[in-house]
Design a protein around this motif. Structure first.
Motif, PDB file in Angstrom:
ATOM      1  N   ILE A  79     -12.620  46.008  -0.558  1.00  0.00           N
ATOM      2  CA  ILE A  79     -12.079  45.040   0.004  1.00  0.00           C
ATOM      3  C   ILE A  79     -10.426  45.137  -0.719  1.00  0.00           C
ATOM      4  O   ILE A  79     -10.358  45.748  -1.975  1.00  0.00           O
TER       5      ILE A  79
ATOM      6  N   VAL B 271      -6.297  44.531  -0.896  1.00  0.00           N
ATOM      7  CA  VAL B 271      -5.898  43.211  -1.532  1.00  0.00           C
ATOM      8  C   VAL B 271      -4.369  44.093  -0.680  1.00  0.00           C
ATOM      9  O   VAL B 271      -4.006  44.727  -2.358  1.00  0.00           O
TER      10      VAL B 271
ATOM     11  N   ASP C 292     -15.811  35.414   4.318  1.00  0.00           N
ATOM     12  CA  ASP C 292     -15.185  35.287   5.211  1.00  0.00           C
ATOM     13  C   ASP C 292     -13.971  34.259   4.275  1.00  0.00           C
ATOM     14  O   ASP C 292     -12.916  33.673   4.251  1.00  0.00           O
TER      15      ASP C 292
ATOM     16  N   ASN D 124     -11.270  35.507   1.833  1.00  0.00           N
ATOM     17  CA  ASN D 124     -10.733  36.032   2.605  1.00  0.00           C
ATOM     18  C   ASN D 124      -9.531  34.810   2.401  1.00  0.00           C
ATOM     19  O   ASN D 124      -7.725  35.393   2.875  1.00  0.00           O
ATOM     20  N   LYS D 125     -10.046  33.775   3.310  1.00  0.00           N
ATOM     21  CA  LYS D 125      -9.062  32.454   3.260  1.00  0.00           C
ATOM     22  C   LYS D 125      -8.522  31.971   2.204  1.00  0.00           C
ATOM     23  O   LYS D 125      -7.348  31.597   2.633  1.00  0.00           O
TER      24      LYS D 125
ATOM     25  N   TYR E   3      -5.703  34.307   0.900  1.00  0.00           N
ATOM     26  CA  TYR E   3      -4.137  34.403   1.889  1.00  0.00           C
ATOM     27  C   TYR E   3      -3.519  32.748   1.610  1.00  0.00           C
ATOM     28  O   TYR E   3      -2.508  32.810   1.889  1.00  0.00           O
TER      29      TYR E   3
ATOM     30  N   HIS F 282      -1.363  41.512   3.038  1.00  0.00           N
ATOM     31  CA  HIS F 282      -2.344  41.764   3.951  1.00  0.00           C
ATOM     32  C   HIS F 282      -3.416  42.145   3.518  1.00  0.00           C
ATOM     33  O   HIS F 282      -4.530  42.068   1.644  1.00  0.00           O
ATOM     34  N   ILE F 283      -4.657  41.341   3.442  1.00  0.00           N
ATOM     35  CA  ILE F 283      -6.016  41.731   3.075  1.00  0.00           C
ATOM     36  C   ILE F 283      -7.239  42.687   4.102  1.00  0.00           C
ATOM     37  O   ILE F 283      -7.071  42.321   5.662  1.00  0.00           O
ATOM     38  N   ASP F 284      -7.840  43.433   4.209  1.00  0.00           N
ATOM     39  CA  ASP F 284      -8.461  44.871   5.164  1.00  0.00           C
ATOM     40  C   ASP F 284     -10.206  44.733   4.258  1.00  0.00           C
ATOM     41  O   ASP F 284      -9.809  45.336   3.254  1.00  0.00           O
ATOM     42  N   ASP F 285     -10.668  44.919   5.075  1.00  0.00           N
ATOM     43  CA  ASP F 285     -12.692  45.137   4.636  1.00  0.00           C
ATOM     44  C   ASP F 285     -12.612  45.867   5.249  1.00  0.00           C
ATOM     45  O   ASP F 285     -13.406  46.031   6.214  1.00  0.00           O
TER      46      ASP F 285
END
Length: 159
Positions: A6, A8, A59, A62-63, A66, A73-76
């Motif tokens: 991940i 971040v 998931d 990520n929630k 945020y 921003h978060i990117d898998d």
């Protein structure tokens, strides 16, 4: 369990790393590796976090991330082809009679010797985690005196 990488992007403020790491701990999720450094934008840092879990866990993470004010921003990265690397420094016991053997092993991994002492060598290796683990196992019989690893850093491949 699936391994997730991940990325971040966060504001570079005191305490952000602690809040992100704490979020994982409070929810019982383990961080296998975390690296943090400046990003391409001034005032922002990028965290690369390796963790294991199912898609539902990712998931939820990520929630929760945020919800932190400093998370931009978060990117898998796992969902696309990526390049990941780690750096390790390995201090190996090396009396003069075994130094040539150790040097041969180091060269076969395209690693380098960054310090030579009377009874030890420090090896620097950069690569994927499996490569580093393999080198460590080959050097272990000679006596690893000290070992340090940076943790993984990664980014998606270009198109």
């Amino acid at each position: 369990m699936k391994r997730h990488t991940i990325s971040v992007l966060v504001n570079n403020h005191p305490g952000v790393l602690q809040r992100v790491a704490g979020l994982f701990g409070r929810r019982g999720f383990n961080i296998d590796s975390i690296t943090v450094g400046q990003s391409e934008e001034a005032g922002l840092s990028r965290m690369i976090i390796l963790t294991s879990g199912d898609d539902k866990m990712l998931d939820q993470v990520n929630k929760q991330l945020y919800k932190l004010i400093d998370v931009i921003h978060i990117d898998d990265l796992t969902s696309h082809p990526l390049v990941d690397r780690e750096l390790a420094l390995i201090k190996v016991s090396a009396l003069s009679k075994v130094k040539p053997q150790i040097i041969s092993i180091v060269e076969s991994f395209r690693a380098s010797i960054v310090d030579i002492g009377v009874e030890s060598l420090i090896v620097q290796v950069v690569g994927e985690q499996d490569k580093i683990a393999s080198l460590i196992e080959l050097l272990r019989p000679y006596g690893i005196l000290e070992l340090t690893r940076t943790g993984v850093t990664a980014m998606n491949r270009g198109e």
